[in-house]
Motif scaffolding. Structure first.
Motif, PDB file in Angstrom:
ATOM      1  N   MET A  69     -10.172   3.955 -10.919  1.00  0.00           N
ATOM      2  CA  MET A  69     -11.378   3.573  -9.638  1.00  0.00           C
ATOM      3  C   MET A  69     -10.450   3.143  -9.298  1.00  0.00           C
ATOM      4  N   ALA A  70     -11.520   3.235  -7.640  1.00  0.00           N
ATOM      5  CA  ALA A  70     -10.936   2.384  -6.314  1.00  0.00           C
ATOM      6  C   ALA A  70     -11.646   1.077  -5.974  1.00  0.00           C
ATOM      7  N   ASP A  71     -10.906   0.492  -5.730  1.00  0.00           N
ATOM      8  CA  ASP A  71     -10.919  -0.945  -4.023  1.00  0.00           C
ATOM      9  C   ASP A  71     -12.473   0.017  -3.158  1.00  0.00           C
ATOM     10  N   LEU A  72     -13.920   0.286  -3.092  1.00  0.00           N
ATOM     11  CA  LEU A  72     -14.404   0.401  -1.941  1.00  0.00           C
ATOM     12  C   LEU A  72     -13.944  -0.059  -0.503  1.00  0.00           C
ATOM     13  N   SER A  73     -14.644  -1.835  -1.397  1.00  0.00           N
ATOM     14  CA  SER A  73     -14.163  -2.297  -0.024  1.00  0.00           C
ATOM     15  C   SER A  73     -13.210  -1.936   1.509  1.00  0.00           C
ATOM     16  N   ALA A  74     -11.940  -2.278  -0.075  1.00  0.00           N
ATOM     17  CA  ALA A  74     -10.458  -1.943   0.416  1.00  0.00           C
ATOM     18  C   ALA A  74     -10.686  -1.390   1.889  1.00  0.00           C
ATOM     19  N   VAL A  75     -10.854   0.278   0.407  1.00  0.00           N
ATOM     20  CA  VAL A  75     -10.963   2.667   0.796  1.00  0.00           C
ATOM     21  C   VAL A  75     -11.328   1.793   2.070  1.00  0.00           C
ATOM     22  N   THR A  76     -12.658   1.924   2.674  1.00  0.00           N
ATOM     23  CA  THR A  76     -13.302   1.677   4.012  1.00  0.00           C
ATOM     24  C   THR A  76     -13.527   0.410   4.654  1.00  0.00           C
ATOM     25  N   ALA A  77     -12.431  -0.389   4.533  1.00  0.00           N
ATOM     26  CA  ALA A  77     -12.226  -1.595   5.705  1.00  0.00           C
ATOM     27  C   ALA A  77     -12.316  -1.554   6.819  1.00  0.00           C
ATOM     28  N   TRP A  78     -11.240  -0.136   7.515  1.00  0.00           N
ATOM     29  CA  TRP A  78     -10.546   0.089   9.100  1.00  0.00           C
ATOM     30  C   TRP A  78     -11.680   0.518   9.159  1.00  0.00           C
ATOM     31  N   GLN A  79     -12.815   0.801   8.928  1.00  0.00           N
ATOM     32  CA  GLN A  79     -14.362   0.867   9.981  1.00  0.00           C
ATOM     33  C   GLN A  79     -14.629  -0.333  10.001  1.00  0.00           C
ATOM     34  N   ASP A  80     -14.308  -1.357   9.362  1.00  0.00           N
ATOM     35  CA  ASP A  80     -15.009  -2.725  10.191  1.00  0.00           C
ATOM     36  C   ASP A  80     -13.991  -3.745  11.250  1.00  0.00           C
ATOM     37  N   GLY A  81     -12.189  -1.989  12.025  1.00  0.00           N
ATOM     38  CA  GLY A  81     -11.478  -2.832  12.233  1.00  0.00           C
ATOM     39  C   GLY A  81     -10.430  -4.073  11.075  1.00  0.00           C
ATOM     40  N   LEU A  82     -10.697  -3.406   9.521  1.00  0.00           N
ATOM     41  CA  LEU A  82      -9.597  -4.490   9.498  1.00  0.00           C
ATOM     42  C   LEU A  82      -8.968  -3.950   8.196  1.00  0.00           C
ATOM     43  N   LEU A  83      -8.015  -4.137   7.814  1.00  0.00           N
ATOM     44  CA  LEU A  83      -7.179  -4.192   7.331  1.00  0.00           C
ATOM     45  C   LEU A  83      -6.419  -4.707   5.772  1.00  0.00           C
ATOM     46  N   MET A  84      -6.656  -4.827   4.757  1.00  0.00           N
ATOM     47  CA  MET A  84      -6.694  -5.125   3.134  1.00  0.00           C
ATOM     48  C   MET A  84      -5.621  -4.794   2.677  1.00  0.00           C
ATOM     49  N   PHE A  85      -5.392  -5.445   1.806  1.00  0.00           N
ATOM     50  CA  PHE A  85      -4.104  -5.726   0.617  1.00  0.00           C
ATOM     51  C   PHE A  85      -4.107  -7.014  -0.155  1.00  0.00           C
ATOM     52  N   HIS A  86      -3.605  -6.380  -1.200  1.00  0.00           N
ATOM     53  CA  HIS A  86      -3.985  -6.867  -2.199  1.00  0.00           C
ATOM     54  C   HIS A  86      -2.671  -6.379  -3.429  1.00  0.00           C
ATOM     55  N   GLN A  87      -1.680  -7.296  -3.483  1.00  0.00           N
ATOM     56  CA  GLN A  87      -0.393  -7.116  -5.050  1.00  0.00           C
ATOM     57  C   GLN A  87       0.175  -5.870  -4.032  1.00  0.00           C
ATOM     58  N   THR A  88       0.524  -5.396  -2.586  1.00  0.00           N
ATOM     59  CA  THR A  88       0.554  -4.950  -2.016  1.00  0.00           C
ATOM     60  C   THR A  88       2.307  -5.340  -1.094  1.00  0.00           C
ATOM     61  N   PRO A  89       3.492  -4.628  -1.462  1.00  0.00           N
ATOM     62  CA  PRO A  89       4.253  -4.693  -1.081  1.00  0.00           C
ATOM     63  C   PRO A  89       4.966  -4.991   0.418  1.00  0.00           C
ATOM     64  N   LEU A  90       5.386  -5.985   1.325  1.00  0.00           N
ATOM     65  CA  LEU A  90       5.862  -5.819   2.331  1.00  0.00           C
ATOM     66  C   LEU A  90       6.075  -4.160   2.738  1.00  0.00           C
ATOM     67  N   ALA A  91       6.902  -3.565   2.309  1.00  0.00           N
ATOM     68  CA  ALA A  91       7.026  -2.694   2.970  1.00  0.00           C
ATOM     69  C   ALA A  91       6.379  -1.488   3.336  1.00  0.00           C
TER      70      ALA A  91
END
Length: 325
Positions: free
Chosen positions: A242-264
């Motif tokens: 199941m996807a987080d649609l707000s995070a997947v499409t955030a780039w269209q609004d000029g955003l990058l969203m990260f949740h519990q994502t390794p810094l690398a």
């Protein structure tokens, strides 16, 4: 047999010419004609091929920023540095050197510059660029940063090939036959749907945002409905989630969203949006997880976060090169 270069001045000049051609390849505006020019230039002699190998290695280690450092400081390239690959006499026989030079151009090491298929794409975006493209019968696609797409060459085929990058497809409501997007070894087909497709040359990720899509791969069909996501590689079974649609499409609004994502992984993603290069030198630091959102125009805020939250040392160099340690 090609005579050896007489002195370091000649070698430095040859390396400078190689770097000029490397800059052209990574500029985002390179053409097939540029690639052919570089292939011919490399094929002139073993010294030309070695100079281009040197430029490739330098660019791979430091990126464009590293070459800018040399240029701005007016330093000479280290003429005595041995190239990683030195052609043997056997390889020079029968034009084999020219063939190997062409291979380097067609299959660029470490994705240092666009491949031949990317250069031949119908639509391309450079670092940080996004583009809207209208398709047939009201369908459209939004291309994210560093994306290359080719359209079907046959009028009978309503298909698109995602060569590399990320695109959001809107089929609209007027299509009488499914629109197909080829990504890796999968084919994504839909009518009356919106979906996001990402392909990095190894992994493909399809996210259904509205409606339903069908993925055909390795003789098996998979049905996706919003907000399902399917990830697959060249071999083996894919994985559904199941996807987080707000995070997947955030780039269209000029955003990058990260949740519990390794810094690398955060750094790797941000490098797609900026010139120069962020180099992570500490593996343990790269494992630290990030919860953050950045505007595409301000992705360099990751350096402030790494410094203030993780205690990282940030070293900024000319040309957009940043060392995190």
């Amino acid at each position: 047999m090609t005579p050896p270069l007489q002195n370091n001045e000649e070698l430095a000049d040859l390396q400078s010419q190689a770097l000029d051609r490397m800059r052209r390849l990574v500029s985002g505006a390179a053409t097939v004609a540029d690639v052919e020019d570089i292939r011919r230039w490399q094929a002139q002699s073993s010294q030309h091929a070695e100079a281009f190998a040197f430029a490739s290695r330098l660019w791979g280690q430091l990126g464009p920023a590293g070459e800018n450092v040399l240029a701005r400081s007016d330093e000479r390239l280290p003429a005595s540095a041995p190239p990683p690959y030195r052609p043997t006499r056997r390889l020079l026989i029968g034009g084999a050197l020219a063939a190997s030079a062409a291979y380097v151009v067609v299959r660029p090491p470490l994705q240092l510059w666009p491949s031949m298929s990317e250069l031949a794409a119908d639509y391309r975006t450079s670092a940080g660029e996004q583009k809207s493209v209208k398709l047939v019968d009201g369908a459209s696609m939004e291309l994210n940063t560093r994306t290359s797409v080719s359209l079907a060459r046959s009028d009978a085929a309503n298909s698109i090939e995602l060569i590399d990058g990320e695109a959001l497809i809107n089929t609209g409501r007027q299509l009488t036959s499914p629109l197909t997007v080829i990504a890796g070894n999968g084919r994504v087909s839909a009518t009356g749907a919106r979906f996001n497709v990402r392909y990095d040359g190894m992994l493909s990720c399809v996210t259904c945002i509205e409606g339903a899509v069908e993925i055909s791969r390795l003789g098996v069909r998979h049905q996706l409905e919003a907000p399902q996501q399917y990830t697959y590689g060249d071999q083996g079974p894919g994985a559904s989630a199941m996807a987080d649609l707000s995070a997947v499409t955030a780039w269209q609004d000029g955003l990058l969203m990260f949740h519990q994502t390794p810094l690398a992984k955060v750094v790797a993603e941000i490098n797609r949006y900026r010139p120069g290069k962020i180099v992570l030198m500490n593996a343990r630091l790269g494992e630290r997880t990030v919860n953050a959102r950045f505007r595409v125009q301000n992705v360099d805020e990751i350096m402030t976060l790494a410094q203030q939250v993780f205690g990282a040392k940030v070293t900024s160099l000319p040309g957009g090169l940043v060392i995190l340690s």
